[in-house]
Design a protein around this motif. Structure first.
Motif, PDB file in Angstrom:
ATOM      1  N   HIS A 172       0.809  -1.225   0.000  1.00 36.35           N
ATOM      2  CA  HIS A 172       0.000   0.000   0.000  1.00 36.35           C
ATOM      3  C   HIS A 172       0.845   1.280   0.000  1.00 36.35           C
ATOM      4  N   LYS A 173       2.141   1.112  -0.223  1.00 33.04           N
ATOM      5  CA  LYS A 173       3.052   2.252  -0.339  1.00 33.04           C
ATOM      6  C   LYS A 173       3.041   3.131   0.919  1.00 33.04           C
ATOM      7  N   PHE A 174       3.033   2.471   2.075  1.00 32.69           N
ATOM      8  CA  PHE A 174       3.176   3.181   3.337  1.00 32.69           C
ATOM      9  C   PHE A 174       4.657   3.404   3.635  1.00 32.69           C
ATOM     10  N   SER A 175       4.965   4.538   4.230  1.00 37.90           N
ATOM     11  CA  SER A 175       6.334   4.799   4.685  1.00 37.90           C
ATOM     12  C   SER A 175       6.592   4.204   6.058  1.00 37.90           C
ATOM     13  N   ALA A 176       5.522   4.033   6.831  1.00 36.12           N
ATOM     14  CA  ALA A 176       5.611   3.397   8.141  1.00 36.12           C
ATOM     15  C   ALA A 176       4.276   2.739   8.431  1.00 36.12           C
ATOM     16  N   ALA A 177       4.307   1.689   9.254  1.00 36.05           N
ATOM     17  CA  ALA A 177       3.073   0.971   9.585  1.00 36.05           C
ATOM     18  C   ALA A 177       3.192   0.330  10.958  1.00 36.05           C
ATOM     19  N   ILE A 178       2.051   0.242  11.625  1.00 31.93           N
ATOM     20  CA  ILE A 178       1.968  -0.347  12.956  1.00 31.93           C
ATOM     21  C   ILE A 178       0.614  -1.039  13.054  1.00 31.93           C
ATOM     22  N   ASN A 179       0.450  -1.928  14.012  1.00 28.57           N
ATOM     23  CA  ASN A 179      -0.837  -2.595  14.205  1.00 28.57           C
ATOM     24  C   ASN A 179      -1.958  -1.580  14.321  1.00 28.57           C
ATOM     25  N   ALA A 180      -3.130  -1.911  13.769  1.00 26.91           N
ATOM     26  CA  ALA A 180      -4.298  -1.031  13.901  1.00 26.91           C
ATOM     27  C   ALA A 180      -5.018  -1.267  15.220  1.00 26.91           C
ATOM     28  N   GLY A 181      -4.805  -2.429  15.827  1.00 28.64           N
ATOM     29  CA  GLY A 181      -5.466  -2.754  17.089  1.00 28.64           C
ATOM     30  C   GLY A 181      -5.723  -4.247  17.185  1.00 28.64           C
ATOM     31  N   MET A 182      -6.338  -4.641  18.267  1.00 26.78           N
ATOM     32  CA  MET A 182      -6.661  -6.049  18.459  1.00 26.78           C
ATOM     33  C   MET A 182      -7.824  -6.451  17.552  1.00 26.78           C
ATOM     34  N   PHE A 183      -7.946  -7.752  17.325  1.00 18.27           N
ATOM     35  CA  PHE A 183      -8.965  -8.232  16.394  1.00 18.27           C
ATOM     36  C   PHE A 183      -9.680  -9.451  16.973  1.00 18.27           C
ATOM     37  N   ALA A 184     -10.852  -9.733  16.411  1.00 17.56           N
ATOM     38  CA  ALA A 184     -11.709 -10.809  16.904  1.00 17.56           C
ATOM     39  C   ALA A 184     -11.209 -12.170  16.425  1.00 17.56           C
ATOM     40  N   THR A 185     -11.897 -13.220  16.891  1.00 16.33           N
ATOM     41  CA  THR A 185     -11.475 -14.583  16.563  1.00 16.33           C
ATOM     42  C   THR A 185     -11.705 -14.937  15.094  1.00 16.33           C
ATOM     43  N   ASP A 186     -12.461 -14.105  14.365  1.00 19.16           N
ATOM     44  CA  ASP A 186     -12.604 -14.349  12.925  1.00 19.16           C
ATOM     45  C   ASP A 186     -11.372 -13.888  12.148  1.00 19.16           C
ATOM     46  N   TYR A 187     -10.406 -13.320  12.864  1.00 19.02           N
ATOM     47  CA  TYR A 187      -9.128 -12.876  12.317  1.00 19.02           C
ATOM     48  C   TYR A 187      -9.274 -11.765  11.272  1.00 19.02           C
ATOM     49  N   LYS A 188     -10.320 -10.955  11.387  1.00 18.33           N
ATOM     50  CA  LYS A 188     -10.416  -9.808  10.488  1.00 18.33           C
ATOM     51  C   LYS A 188     -11.138  -8.611  11.108  1.00 18.33           C
ATOM     52  N   THR A 189     -12.039  -8.856  12.062  1.00 19.84           N
ATOM     53  CA  THR A 189     -12.840  -7.773  12.626  1.00 19.84           C
ATOM     54  C   THR A 189     -12.111  -7.082  13.767  1.00 19.84           C
ATOM     55  N   HIS A 190     -11.930  -5.778  13.634  1.00 25.50           N
ATOM     56  CA  HIS A 190     -11.292  -4.969  14.665  1.00 25.50           C
ATOM     57  C   HIS A 190     -12.151  -4.953  15.927  1.00 25.50           C
ATOM     58  N   LEU A 191     -11.517  -4.986  17.093  1.00 28.17           N
ATOM     59  CA  LEU A 191     -12.248  -4.901  18.357  1.00 28.17           C
ATOM     60  C   LEU A 191     -12.485  -3.433  18.678  1.00 28.17           C
ATOM     61  N   GLY A 192     -13.698  -2.959  18.403  1.00 33.27           N
ATOM     62  CA  GLY A 192     -14.022  -1.546  18.519  1.00 33.27           C
ATOM     63  C   GLY A 192     -14.304  -0.984  17.140  1.00 33.27           C
ATOM     64  N   TYR A 193     -14.738   0.256  17.116  1.00 31.14           N
ATOM     65  CA  TYR A 193     -15.062   0.869  15.827  1.00 31.14           C
ATOM     66  C   TYR A 193     -13.790   1.057  14.993  1.00 31.14           C
ATOM     67  N   MET A 194     -13.898   0.750  13.691  1.00 28.10           N
ATOM     68  CA  MET A 194     -12.815   1.009  12.745  1.00 28.10           C
ATOM     69  C   MET A 194     -13.450   1.348  11.413  1.00 28.10           C
ATOM     70  N   GLY A 195     -13.287   2.586  10.981  1.00 27.30           N
ATOM     71  CA  GLY A 195     -13.906   2.979   9.735  1.00 27.30           C
ATOM     72  C   GLY A 195     -13.214   4.151   9.082  1.00 27.30           C
ATOM     73  N   SER A 196     -13.401   4.254   7.758  1.00 28.80           N
ATOM     74  CA  SER A 196     -12.855   5.365   6.989  1.00 28.80           C
ATOM     75  C   SER A 196     -13.908   5.787   5.966  1.00 28.80           C
ATOM     76  N   SER A 197     -13.543   6.722   5.103  1.00 27.69           N
ATOM     77  CA  SER A 197     -14.483   7.190   4.090  1.00 27.69           C
ATOM     78  C   SER A 197     -14.760   6.131   3.035  1.00 27.69           C
ATOM     79  N   THR A 198     -13.862   5.156   2.895  1.00 31.67           N
ATOM     80  CA  THR A 198     -14.007   4.150   1.850  1.00 31.67           C
ATOM     81  C   THR A 198     -14.442   2.776   2.360  1.00 31.67           C
ATOM     82  N   HIS A 199     -14.262   2.519   3.659  1.00 24.50           N
ATOM     83  CA  HIS A 199     -14.597   1.185   4.175  1.00 24.50           C
ATOM     84  C   HIS A 199     -14.779   1.232   5.691  1.00 24.50           C
ATOM     85  N   VAL A 200     -15.766   0.475   6.168  1.00 20.92           N
ATOM     86  CA  VAL A 200     -15.981   0.314   7.609  1.00 20.92           C
ATOM     87  C   VAL A 200     -15.725  -1.139   7.957  1.00 20.92           C
TER      88      VAL A 200
END
Length: 287
Positions: A93-121
């Motif tokens: 994704h052509k990032f210059s730096a990256a870090i974890n976005a947060g913890m995730f659920a047992t489905d291995y994709k859903t963020h624990l807590g709200y996570m959304g942007s203008s293009t995707h929730v």
């Protein structure tokens, strides 16, 4: 009269000396930051209360949100079946730096807590976590480009954050404004990736491979001279990671130790994670 003048003279000299030493310490603290690009600085802090594992070094990457743009992305958006390391996410994704976005659920994709942007929730549901990092305001002339909100602060409402910002990330709180350690002392400790904000509104990516209790890590950060005012937990243990590639500086860092999960420092590879928080230069900013 002469004796009194002499004592006053010594007192005056002592005050001047103290001011000079204070200025020197401030200058030295400022010079501890390594400038690696316009609006990007790197600092290494050695904990005053050492960890029982590793070198007790905490890495802090500081970024000006007016020059650098945050983006949270995950496999629910890319429609992939598995995650990537922070390095792989950055390269894809052509990032210059990256870090974890947060913890995730047992489905291995859903963020624990709200996570959304203008293009995707990724997750539209708000949970009990009290820290929300908001970025990309709809009106950047009147709102900061990056801000960590405390949901229990007077006058702060999650619906207003959603209305005012295109992107928001809810996570477990570490430090409440204006620099209050929110964790009591506990026996559990882990390698840590965290997101912070300083008193100038700059983004802080925080990483430590050496494990600390969150009470002790918060205390170290608040005493580190980085002007931390708010912070949230992103990930712990072997999944915690930070990747940086700006100019000639490249670092891939990943955790290991986590109480009751992996109680050693043997991890030798970055684990894939489903969601990442990346940063890239704004289109009007020099890289």
């Amino acid at each position: 009269m002469r004796a009194r003048f002499h004592r006053q003279g010594r007192g005056f000299f002592f005050v001047i000396l103290c001011l000079a030493l204070s200025s020197l310490l401030v200058a030295r603290s400022s010079s501890d930051w390594q400038v690696i690009a316009p609006g990007v600085d790197l600092k290494f802090v050695t904990a005053k209360k050492p960890s029982s594992v590793g070198d007790s070094r905490i890495v802090i990457l500081r970024m000006d949100p007016n020059l650098w743009q945050l983006e949270a992305v995950g496999i629910s958006q890319t429609r992939e079946s598995s995650g990537h390391s922070a390095r792989d996410w950055s390269q894809r994704h052509k990032f210059s730096a990256a870090i974890n976005a947060g913890m995730f659920a047992t489905d291995y994709k859903t963020h624990l807590g709200y996570m959304g942007s203008s293009t995707h929730v990724n997750n539209s549901h708000q949970n009990a976590y009290q820290s929300v990092a908001a970025f990309e305001p709809r009106d950047p002339q009147s709102l900061p480009r990056f801000h960590i909100y405390d949901l229990d602060a007077p006058g702060i409402h999650f619906q207003d954050i959603q209305k005012n910002y295109t992107s928001a990330l809810q996570n477990l709180r570490l430090v409440k404004r204006p620099g209050l350690n929110q964790w009591s002392q506990r026996d559990r400790k882990w390698s840590e990736a965290a997101l912070g904000e300083d008193d100038a509104g700059r983004i802080l990516f925080i990483y430590s491979r050496s494990p600390f209790s969150m009470h002790d890590l918060n205390a170290e950060l608040l005493a580190a001279g980085i002007d931390l005012v708010a912070a949230q937990h992103l990930e712990g243990g072997p999944e915690a990671q930070l990747y940086l590639h700006v100019g000639d500086v490249e670092m891939e860092l990943y955790g290991s130790y986590e109480t009751s999960f992996k109680e050693n420092d043997s991890n030798s590879a970055a684990w894939p994670v489903p969601n990442i928080l990346g940063v890239r230069p704004r289109t009007h900013a020099a890289h």
